[in-house]
Design a protein around this motif. Sequence first.
Motif, PDB file in Angstrom:
ATOM      1  N   HIS A  55      34.078  41.739  36.675  1.00 29.43           N
ATOM      2  CA  HIS A  55      35.090  40.776  37.307  1.00 29.43           C
ATOM      3  C   HIS A  55      36.104  40.114  36.622  1.00 29.43           C
ATOM      4  O   HIS A  55      37.076  39.841  36.956  1.00 29.43           O
ATOM      5  CB  HIS A  55      34.124  40.106  37.798  1.00 29.43           C
ATOM      6  CG  HIS A  55      33.015  40.576  38.723  1.00 29.43           C
ATOM      7  ND1 HIS A  55      33.960  41.346  40.073  1.00 29.43           N
ATOM      8  CD2 HIS A  55      32.252  40.958  38.246  1.00 29.43           C
ATOM      9  CE1 HIS A  55      32.337  41.872  40.195  1.00 29.43           C
ATOM     10  NE2 HIS A  55      31.961  41.715  39.502  1.00 29.43           N
TER      11      HIS A  55
ATOM     12  N   CYS B 266      38.354  42.946  45.324  1.00 25.82           N
ATOM     13  CA  CYS B 266      36.780  43.615  44.520  1.00 25.82           C
ATOM     14  C   CYS B 266      35.670  43.212  46.004  1.00 25.82           C
ATOM     15  O   CYS B 266      36.403  42.544  46.632  1.00 25.82           O
ATOM     16  CB  CYS B 266      36.771  42.724  43.178  1.00 25.82           C
ATOM     17  SG  CYS B 266      34.963  43.113  42.818  1.00 25.82           S
TER      18      CYS B 266
ATOM     19  N   CYS C 229      33.681  41.038  45.007  1.00 21.78           N
ATOM     20  CA  CYS C 229      33.561  39.953  45.249  1.00 21.78           C
ATOM     21  C   CYS C 229      34.141  38.237  46.183  1.00 21.78           C
ATOM     22  O   CYS C 229      34.098  37.690  45.913  1.00 21.78           O
ATOM     23  CB  CYS C 229      33.419  39.311  44.098  1.00 21.78           C
ATOM     24  SG  CYS C 229      34.682  39.017  42.872  1.00 21.78           S
TER      25      CYS C 229
ATOM     26  N   HIS D 167      40.442  42.642  40.141  1.00 18.58           N
ATOM     27  CA  HIS D 167      39.013  42.954  38.918  1.00 18.58           C
ATOM     28  C   HIS D 167      38.732  44.489  38.588  1.00 18.58           C
ATOM     29  O   HIS D 167      39.281  45.448  39.318  1.00 18.58           O
ATOM     30  CB  HIS D 167      37.435  42.731  40.116  1.00 18.58           C
ATOM     31  CG  HIS D 167      38.189  40.774  39.994  1.00 18.58           C
ATOM     32  ND1 HIS D 167      36.360  40.134  40.863  1.00 18.58           N
ATOM     33  CD2 HIS D 167      38.436  39.993  39.693  1.00 18.58           C
ATOM     34  CE1 HIS D 167      37.352  38.877  40.511  1.00 18.58           C
ATOM     35  NE2 HIS D 167      38.522  38.664  39.848  1.00 18.58           N
TER      36      HIS D 167
HETATM   37 ZN    ZN Z   1      34.745  41.131  41.350  1.00 10.84          ZN
END
Ligand code: ZN
Length: 328
Positions: free
Chosen positions: A166, A177, A179, A184
């Motif tokens: 990340h 991403c 997340c 990232h």
């Molecule tokens: Zn990420």
Amino acid sequence: VTGLRIVVAADVGATKTRVALFNSADVGLVSKAVFSTPQEGGEDAVANAIIKAFRSLVEGLPEHEVVAVGVGTIGPLDIREGRVVNSPNIKLGSFDLRKPLQEYFRAPTYVVNDCVAAVYAEYLSGAGLGKKNVVYLTLSSGIGAGVIVDGHLLLGKDGNAHEVGHIVVSYDSDIRCGCGGLGHWEGMASGNNLWKLIEKLRVRWEGTSELYEISAEGPVPAAKLFEYWKRGDEFASYVIKELARINAAGVASVINVYDPEVISFGGSIILNNPEFLKVIQEFVKDYVINRVPEFTITRFGDDVVVYGAAFIALKPPQELVEIQGRLR
Ligand SMILES: [Zn+2]
């Protein structure tokens, strides 16, 4: 008990779990099993699947005793509890490992992040042997690292001290991403996500090629990109160069932050396409300040995490013993 003294080691991945038995005397692999990681079944589902695999592996073994258990797992981790908490990559989300495994095996049980386990194998028996600053880096469906600095295995407050996937490699990218973050490294360059990069690049590219035509029909799997690159496809070569630059930016950030003597690479992208590492390596010098370390590919192949988990179980670092070492 006399007879074989064994270590049970497991590598819990988002899709596959490996369980391996090691001879504790020489950390030799005795046998292993690979199965699909349970996606449902509650807190103990993964631990129960590991126990089931263990029982089938020991069938037919002579007299034996389990002396320790080690697990390298996808994160994020709650290292005090030895649990995976809210993992975005597995349907189960949160699940327990250390407690149910220790209750079953009645032996010291340690649970760490998968790449933390892997770097420990490199440190004690692989590319990092005799060195004090070692990084293991996986380029696979995800991107992650395990790190040893000055002989210390880095863990962090929750066991997540190495979320290098990340790292921001492109501040103005709109590629999101898994997340939620923008630009990232993992979001742009991992096996599961690099199709997003391909979709961006096809808009910019002028020309035509077989892969370019295929990419109009939908997401291109990572394996296909590398296959066309090896065939000399022009669009694939263009994507690979951009992909190598993104990876070089990430690798350079790892070098700048941890100053390793060696980086050992693993994961399906590198294990299946070792020549891609050379392309990444060419661009690293454009992004580093620290002296470039030795680059190598893990000698443990797909088994690096189970080897690492076995070493973690047999020779747990002091910090980990303090956190997880007591039988509760
Ligand atoms: Zn990420």
